[in-house]
Scaffold this motif. Structure first.
Motif, short mmCIF file in Angstrom:
data_model
loop_
_atom_site.label_atom_id
_atom_site.label_comp_id
_atom_site.label_asym_id
_atom_site.label_seq_id
_atom_site.Cartn_x
_atom_site.Cartn_y
_atom_site.Cartn_z
N GLU A 216 41.86 38.62 45.87
CA GLU A 216 42.19 38.45 44.47
C GLU A 216 42.02 37.00 44.03
O GLU A 216 42.23 36.07 44.81
N CYS A 217 41.63 36.84 42.80
CA CYS A 217 41.53 35.52 42.18
C CYS A 217 42.32 35.58 40.88
O CYS A 217 41.83 36.12 39.88
N LEU A 218 43.54 35.06 40.89
CA LEU A 218 44.42 35.18 39.73
C LEU A 218 44.54 33.89 38.94
O LEU A 218 44.74 33.92 37.73
N TYR A 219 44.43 32.76 39.63
CA TYR A 219 44.63 31.47 38.97
C TYR A 219 43.46 30.55 39.25
O TYR A 219 42.77 30.69 40.25
N ALA A 220 43.28 29.60 38.38
CA ALA A 220 42.16 28.68 38.53
C ALA A 220 42.45 27.66 39.63
O ALA A 220 43.47 26.98 39.60
N GLU A 221 41.55 27.58 40.59
CA GLU A 221 41.64 26.54 41.61
C GLU A 221 41.01 25.24 41.11
O GLU A 221 41.44 24.15 41.47
N ARG A 222 40.02 25.37 40.25
CA ARG A 222 39.31 24.21 39.71
C ARG A 222 38.82 24.56 38.31
O ARG A 222 38.20 25.60 38.11
N TYR A 223 39.11 23.71 37.34
CA TYR A 223 38.69 23.94 35.97
C TYR A 223 37.42 23.14 35.65
O TYR A 223 37.23 22.04 36.15
N VAL A 224 36.58 23.71 34.78
CA VAL A 224 35.56 22.93 34.09
C VAL A 224 35.89 23.00 32.60
O VAL A 224 36.53 23.94 32.13
N ASN A 225 35.46 21.96 31.87
CA ASN A 225 35.80 21.84 30.44
C ASN A 225 37.31 21.92 30.23
O ASN A 225 37.80 22.64 29.36
N ARG A 226 38.05 21.17 31.03
CA ARG A 226 39.52 21.19 30.92
C ARG A 226 39.95 20.55 29.60
O ARG A 226 39.80 19.35 29.38
N TYR A 264 35.16 32.86 35.71
CA TYR A 264 35.87 33.56 36.78
C TYR A 264 37.29 33.89 36.31
O TYR A 264 37.79 33.32 35.33
N PRO A 265 37.98 34.80 37.00
CA PRO A 265 39.32 35.23 36.57
C PRO A 265 40.30 34.07 36.41
O PRO A 265 40.28 33.10 37.17
N ASN A 266 41.18 34.20 35.42
CA ASN A 266 42.22 33.21 35.15
C ASN A 266 43.37 33.94 34.46
O ASN A 266 43.30 34.25 33.28
N LEU A 267 44.44 34.23 35.22
CA LEU A 267 45.49 35.12 34.75
C LEU A 267 46.90 34.51 34.85
O LEU A 267 47.84 35.19 35.29
N PRO A 268 47.10 33.26 34.46
CA PRO A 268 48.46 32.71 34.52
C PRO A 268 49.36 33.40 33.50
O PRO A 268 48.93 33.81 32.43
N ASP A 269 50.64 33.51 33.85
CA ASP A 269 51.60 34.13 32.94
C ASP A 269 51.85 33.27 31.70
O ASP A 269 52.11 33.78 30.61
N SER A 270 51.79 31.95 31.90
CA SER A 270 52.03 31.04 30.79
C SER A 270 51.29 29.74 31.04
O SER A 270 50.83 29.48 32.16
N GLU A 271 51.16 28.93 30.00
CA GLU A 271 50.50 27.64 30.15
C GLU A 271 51.49 26.58 30.62
O GLU A 271 52.65 26.58 30.25
N PRO A 273 51.48 22.49 33.13
CA PRO A 273 50.69 21.35 33.59
C PRO A 273 49.52 21.74 34.49
O PRO A 273 48.47 21.09 34.46
N GLY A 274 49.68 22.79 35.28
CA GLY A 274 48.60 23.17 36.19
C GLY A 274 47.89 24.45 35.82
O GLY A 274 46.97 24.89 36.52
N THR A 275 48.30 25.06 34.72
CA THR A 275 47.70 26.33 34.31
C THR A 275 47.36 26.29 32.83
O THR A 275 48.21 25.93 32.01
N SER A 276 46.15 26.65 32.51
CA SER A 276 45.70 26.67 31.11
C SER A 276 44.98 27.98 30.83
O SER A 276 44.30 28.53 31.71
N PHE A 277 45.12 28.48 29.62
CA PHE A 277 44.42 29.69 29.22
C PHE A 277 42.94 29.36 28.98
O PHE A 277 42.62 28.32 28.40
N THR A 278 42.07 30.26 29.41
CA THR A 278 40.65 30.10 29.12
C THR A 278 40.42 30.41 27.64
O THR A 278 40.96 31.37 27.10
N ARG A 279 39.60 29.56 26.98
CA ARG A 279 39.41 29.69 25.53
C ARG A 279 37.93 29.75 25.16
O ARG A 279 37.08 29.11 25.81
#
Length: 356
Positions: A216-226, A264-271, A273-279
């Motif tokens: 499973e891939c639920l959270y971003a390990e590395r972001y681009v265009n952060r 790639y998948p990005n499914l954090p429950d909320s935003e 410091p380390g989790t951002s919604f894909t936009r």
């Protein structure tokens, strides 16, 4: 809200063997006619205790693998067979290059097996040589920058017994698509009535760019265009259109742009410091000033809107009605954008067959 999952779905039909081996023969569903071709025998590579691979098996019997109609191509195919026991050691590994003609065969020894298959992995044969057990696959990850349109990384697995029949293995894309199907703007009643959005472009931000091939891939390990568009991030893509596209000038007339981007998948429950919604961000100029219209992908009041999953399509038809935000990571005000989003899950299509 409609749901559609777009899958590349092989079905493995297993014949019993006269020896203690089993083989997979791959065939693609194209024209509802099964065209037999002369088998081409390939050796299987087995892992020795010293970590080296060697040709080990040469007895083969075909097992047909049917593929549902798909626009996706298979440039490389990795197949690994593991013993389905406590140690889960590698029994057999084989790589196929451009499996589009002839028959592909792979064998394994007798017993319970876990079959792992990966298409278009971006790796060469040597990158797999350190694998000695199923646990070793957990560290194999791919990067979004290396994805190629029409040849996505796909993976699937199957628990089976060598020599069994009637089973299937499904290969699915790791990434999901974000599709901007149409866009327009209408500033009627505003002080800037009649203005158009010029030098417009669409891109994705807070994009998960690293994904394990299996698991499973639920959270971003590395972001681009952060948080914003990064020219440095964009420059690392083999195909920049997978994450950014020019739209030109947007006016009242609907533009059927049909832009396809991936993440790639990005499914954090909320935003946080380390989790951002894909936009999905629309950027453009109104009267010479740059504005942004960021939209959280698959987020909302609907309980099913939880973010970006795997192998999905998020389709948007957008109408912009007001000026947007001053930066691409600030939520737009209510009433700035009207949009319809469709979330499509895979639906099985009619089968078309052609052996390859």
């Amino acid at each position: 809200m409609n749901r559609h999952r777009d899958s590349f779905t092989p079905l493995a039909f297993v014949k019993s063997l006269h020896s203690d081996h089993r083989i997979l023969t791959f065939c693609q569903l194209i024209l509802s006619i099964l065209i037999p071709l002369v088998p081409m025998l390939h050796g299987c590579e087995s892992l020795h205790q010293d970590g080296s691979f060697t040709g080990a098996y040469n007895k083969t019997q075909p097992v047909k693998l049917a593929v549902l109609n798909s626009k996706e191509d298979v440039e490389t195919l990795e197949v690994l067979a593991f013993n389905d026991d406590q140690l889960q050691k590698l029994d057999c590994y084989q790589r196929f290059e451009n499996p589009v003609s002839g028959t592909v065969n792979i064998s394994s020894q007798n017993g319970e097996k876990i079959i792992m298959a990966c298409a278009n992995s971006h790796f060469d044969r040597n990158d797999w040589m350190h694998i000695s057990s199923l646990a070793g696959l957990e560290e194999i990850k791919v990067e979004l920058e290396n994805e190629v349109r029409g040849r996505p990384v796909m993976s699937g697995s199957l628990r089976t017994k060598a020599g069994s029949s009637g089973e299937s293995i499904m290969l699915e894309r790791l990434h999901s698509k974000v599709i901007l199907r149409s866009i327009s703007c209408d500033f009627t009643g505003k002080a800037y009535d009649g203005e158009q959005i010029r030098n417009a472009r669409a891109y994705l931000t807070n994009v998960n760019a690293t994904c394990p091939i299996w698991g499973e891939c639920l959270y971003a390990e590395r972001y681009v265009n952060r948080g914003m568009l990064s020219e440095a991030d964009i420059s690392r893509f083999k195909d920049e259109s997978l994450i950014i596209n020019d739209l030109g000038t947007i006016g009242k007339d609907i533009i059927h742009c049909n832009v396809h981007m991936i993440c790639y998948p990005n499914l954090p429950d909320s935003e946080g410091p380390g989790t951002s919604f894909t936009r999905l961000v629309i950027e453009g100029e109104i009267a010479g000033q740059i504005w942004y219209w960021p939209i959280d992908i698959n987020r909302g009041d609907d309980i099913a809107q939880e973010g970006v999953g795997r192998n999905m399509e998020y389709i948007y038809d957008i109408r912009i009605t007001r000026k947007g935000s001053a930066d691409p990571d600030t939520a737009i005000e209510t009433g700035c954008v009207e949009f319809i989003m469709e979330v499509r899950e895979w639906k099985e299509k009619d089968e078309y067959k052609e052996v390859f």
